[in-house]
Design an enzyme around this catalytic site. Structure first.
Site, mmCIF file in Angstrom:
data_model
loop_
_atom_site.group_PDB
_atom_site.id
_atom_site.type_symbol
_atom_site.label_atom_id
_atom_site.label_comp_id
_atom_site.label_asym_id
_atom_site.label_seq_id
_atom_site.Cartn_x
_atom_site.Cartn_y
_atom_site.Cartn_z
ATOM 1 C CD GLU A 160 -3.180 -1.102 1.883
ATOM 2 O OE1 GLU A 160 -3.602 0.010 2.237
ATOM 3 O OE2 GLU A 160 -3.690 -2.181 2.240
HETATM 4 C C1 LIG Z 1 3.826 -9.440 -0.109
HETATM 5 C C2 LIG Z 1 3.257 -8.373 -0.963
HETATM 6 C C3 LIG Z 1 1.891 -8.270 -1.117
HETATM 7 C C4 LIG Z 1 1.350 -7.294 -1.956
HETATM 8 N N1 LIG Z 1 -0.005 -7.248 -2.146
HETATM 9 C C5 LIG Z 1 -0.502 -6.416 -3.106
HETATM 10 C C6 LIG Z 1 -1.897 -6.461 -3.455
HETATM 11 O O1 LIG Z 1 -2.685 -7.205 -2.869
HETATM 12 N N2 LIG Z 1 -2.336 -5.666 -4.459
HETATM 13 C C7 LIG Z 1 -1.507 -4.824 -5.144
HETATM 14 O O2 LIG Z 1 -1.974 -4.135 -6.045
HETATM 15 N N3 LIG Z 1 -0.191 -4.747 -4.818
HETATM 16 C C8 LIG Z 1 0.328 -5.514 -3.839
HETATM 17 N N4 LIG Z 1 1.666 -5.466 -3.520
HETATM 18 C C9 LIG Z 1 2.521 -4.556 -4.244
HETATM 19 C C10 LIG Z 1 3.048 -3.395 -3.404
HETATM 20 O O3 LIG Z 1 2.050 -2.451 -3.165
HETATM 21 C C11 LIG Z 1 4.276 -2.837 -4.155
HETATM 22 O O4 LIG Z 1 5.307 -3.799 -4.021
HETATM 23 C C12 LIG Z 1 4.721 -1.485 -3.620
HETATM 24 O O5 LIG Z 1 3.771 -0.498 -3.904
HETATM 25 C C13 LIG Z 1 6.075 -1.071 -4.200
HETATM 26 O O6 LIG Z 1 6.144 -1.252 -5.580
HETATM 27 P P1 LIG Z 1 7.375 -2.073 -6.194
HETATM 28 O O7 LIG Z 1 7.545 -3.311 -5.421
HETATM 29 O O8 LIG Z 1 7.156 -2.187 -7.651
HETATM 30 O O9 LIG Z 1 8.633 -1.173 -5.896
HETATM 31 P P2 LIG Z 1 9.181 0.041 -6.813
HETATM 32 O O10 LIG Z 1 8.075 0.981 -7.104
HETATM 33 O O11 LIG Z 1 9.999 -0.485 -7.914
HETATM 34 O O12 LIG Z 1 10.135 0.760 -5.742
HETATM 35 C C14 LIG Z 1 11.473 0.333 -5.495
HETATM 36 C C15 LIG Z 1 12.119 1.354 -4.555
HETATM 37 O O13 LIG Z 1 12.102 2.661 -5.151
HETATM 38 C C16 LIG Z 1 11.442 3.573 -4.263
HETATM 39 N N5 LIG Z 1 10.707 4.569 -5.034
HETATM 40 C C17 LIG Z 1 9.919 4.368 -6.130
HETATM 41 N N6 LIG Z 1 9.392 5.521 -6.535
HETATM 42 C C18 LIG Z 1 9.832 6.480 -5.686
HETATM 43 C C19 LIG Z 1 9.631 7.887 -5.560
HETATM 44 N N7 LIG Z 1 8.818 8.573 -6.398
HETATM 45 N N8 LIG Z 1 10.256 8.551 -4.555
HETATM 46 C C20 LIG Z 1 11.058 7.874 -3.679
HETATM 47 N N9 LIG Z 1 11.294 6.564 -3.742
HETATM 48 C C21 LIG Z 1 10.670 5.865 -4.723
HETATM 49 C C22 LIG Z 1 10.539 2.701 -3.429
HETATM 50 O O14 LIG Z 1 10.180 3.339 -2.207
HETATM 51 C C23 LIG Z 1 11.396 1.462 -3.227
HETATM 52 O O15 LIG Z 1 12.310 1.706 -2.192
HETATM 53 C C24 LIG Z 1 2.222 -6.390 -2.631
HETATM 54 C C25 LIG Z 1 3.595 -6.480 -2.433
HETATM 55 C C26 LIG Z 1 4.119 -7.445 -1.633
HETATM 56 C C27 LIG Z 1 5.622 -7.517 -1.462
#
Ligand SMILES: Cc1cc2nc3c(=O)[nH]c(=O)nc-3n(C[C@H](O)[C@H](O)[C@H](O)COP(=O)(O)OP(=O)(O)OC[C@H]3O[C@@H](n4cnc5c(N)ncnc54)[C@H](O)[C@@H]3O)c2cc1C
Length: 411
Positions: A386
């Protein structure tokens, strides 16, 4: 301290506390080790009435609003953050529907959510669209009375187990983010399948799956609200659901302390209980104060939210309108900054508390038959899903810049 301010909240608190101890505790280690969803616990949730706490009585719920949902999530996560996700992710999948749905849609879907007959999930994230939801590539192109959906979602909690998925799609890719919309897609619809099951660090009993949509025909009656307003509903959903993750984080932190303090009282070294070493006792005191601060932050926020949410729900039911429109009429507060603050603070507290508790207890806490290592693994997810901690900080600073700019304009 308990923050229940009315009889219903106190009942929910007591019932979920007892449920977690009786039903979740005996199974949590086994289900975590097997990385399996528990149908046995799902049946218990169905019998308990916990699935519909936040839904109105008209649909078979308890009418408890955001506070009752958060309180239940805290108490369940205090014992097992993974098993707590069965009602948790159903609420996350169902909140956008509940906010944007017409009366007909609410009548169609809500009773089965309240009874626990049907589980819901929320599918926003894609391989190329994580923190940046506007980059999503799943399309839903209108074809007569249907949308034809193509794309892939990943990291979806309660994947495969949920019956309905609230899916963020783009109905008009040429319009970019302004084409993003929400569709409800039922498991079993031809062309909708499940891909990779993730193997995870924590919350292992809750399955995390890839969803694959190949020419899935979704009836237009399953569109939530208007085309192109998907991101607005997603933001509104996160405003209401992030305090739930914050509550989950408080529960995990409290659960870690619940395991730690009795051990520190009974473990002796140098002829005395180790809790009497001031270095350890003071650390516990600091951690306990942070947990309490997190809890106070969560429930002061959810109680304020319910002052608008509950009347909006009541009005929507009376007028046959959407909850979203009734919230707008009440011209309520925007909760984005406060929700982000609660999630940021509490998730960092959960991670700090779980980590420190392992250090405080020593080697035993590193072993799998002592529950603390699970709390440490489970705590981490609250800093990620989230919206990561960085995204919460972005929300907070964006809101602060606006607030101070507005103040500057007034002066
Ligand atoms: C176990 C698990 C369950 C989940 N369940 C759901 C679900 O039910 N439904 C759903 O839709 N999603 C779900 N997610 C997805 C989750 O919401 C995302 O993993 C999360 O939003 C981060 O996206 P990402 O993993 O692609 O990381 P990325 O967006 O690739 O981020 C990687 C890093 O870059 C940083 N970053 C990215 N953009 C910025 C910015 N603008 N400023 C500063 N830092 C930044 C992030 O903070 C992080 O440190 C789940 C994830 C996990 C691990």
């Amino acid at each position: 301290m308990d923050y229940a301010i009315n009889e219903m909240e106190q009942e929910v608190l007591n019932a979920t506390r007892e449920f977690a101890q009786k039903k979740l505790k005996p199974l949590r280690a086994e289900m975590d080790a097997k990385e399996q969803f528990s149908n046995e616990i799902l049946e218990e949730y169905r019998k308990s009435g916990l699935m519909g706490l936040w839904l109105p009585e008209e649909y078979g719920g308890l009418g408890g609003g955001i506070t009752c949902l958060a309180m239940a999530f805290e108490e369940l996560s205090r014992v097992c953050a993974g098993l707590a996700l069965t009602p948790g992710t159903t609420a996350l999948g169902a909140i956008p529907m509940f906010l944007a749905a017409t009366k007909e849609q609410r009548d169609r879907w809500c009773p089965d959510i309240a009874s626990g007959k049907k589980l819901w999930a929320f599918a926003l994230t894609e391989p190329e669209a994580g923190s940046d939801a506007t980059a999503l590539k799943t399309t839903a192109i209108k074809d007569g009375d249907y949308y034809v959906v193509n794309g892939t979602k990943h990291f979806i909690s309660t994947g495969k187990e949920a019956d309905f998925y609230t899916v963020a799609v783009n109905v008009n890719p040429a319009r970019g983010a302004r084409g993003i919309s929400l569709l409800v897609i039922e498991k079993g619809t031809p062309g909708f399948s499940f891909g990779k099951k993730e193997e995870k660090m924590g919350i292992r009993t809750n399955p995390t799956y890839e969803l694959i949509f190949e020419n899935v025909r979704v009836p237009k009656e399953n569109l939530l609200g208007s085309e192109g307003r998907g991101l607005l509903y997603v933001q509104e959903t996160l405003d209401y659901s992030r305090p739930g993750v914050a509550a989950q984080a408080v529960g995990i932190a409290q659960g870690a302390l619940d395991e730690t303090i009795p051990y520190l009282r009974t473990r002796k070294q140098f002829g005395q209980p180790i809790i009497t070493f001031q270095a350890l006792g003071h650390k516990v005191a600091e951690l306990a104060a942070k947990v309490e601060a997190g809890r106070a932050l969560v429930y002061s926020l959810t109680h304020r939210m319910d002052e608008e949410f509950l009347p909006a729900v009541k009005n929507a039911l009376a007028n046959g309108t959407t909850v979203h429109d009734e919230l707008k009429k009440l011209k309520g507060a925007r909760w984005t900054k406060y929700s982000a603050e609660a999630k940021l603070f509490c998730s960092n507290v959960a991670m700090e508390v779980a980590d420190e508790c392992v250090t405080l207890c020593g080697g035993i806490a590193y072993m799998r038959d002592f529950p603390l290592e699970k709390y440490m693994r489970d705590a981490k997810i609250t800093q990620i899903y989230e919206g990561t901690v960085h995204i919460q900080k972005n929300e907070i600073i964006t809101a602060l810049i606006k607030e101070y700019a507005a103040k500057g304009d007034e002066e």
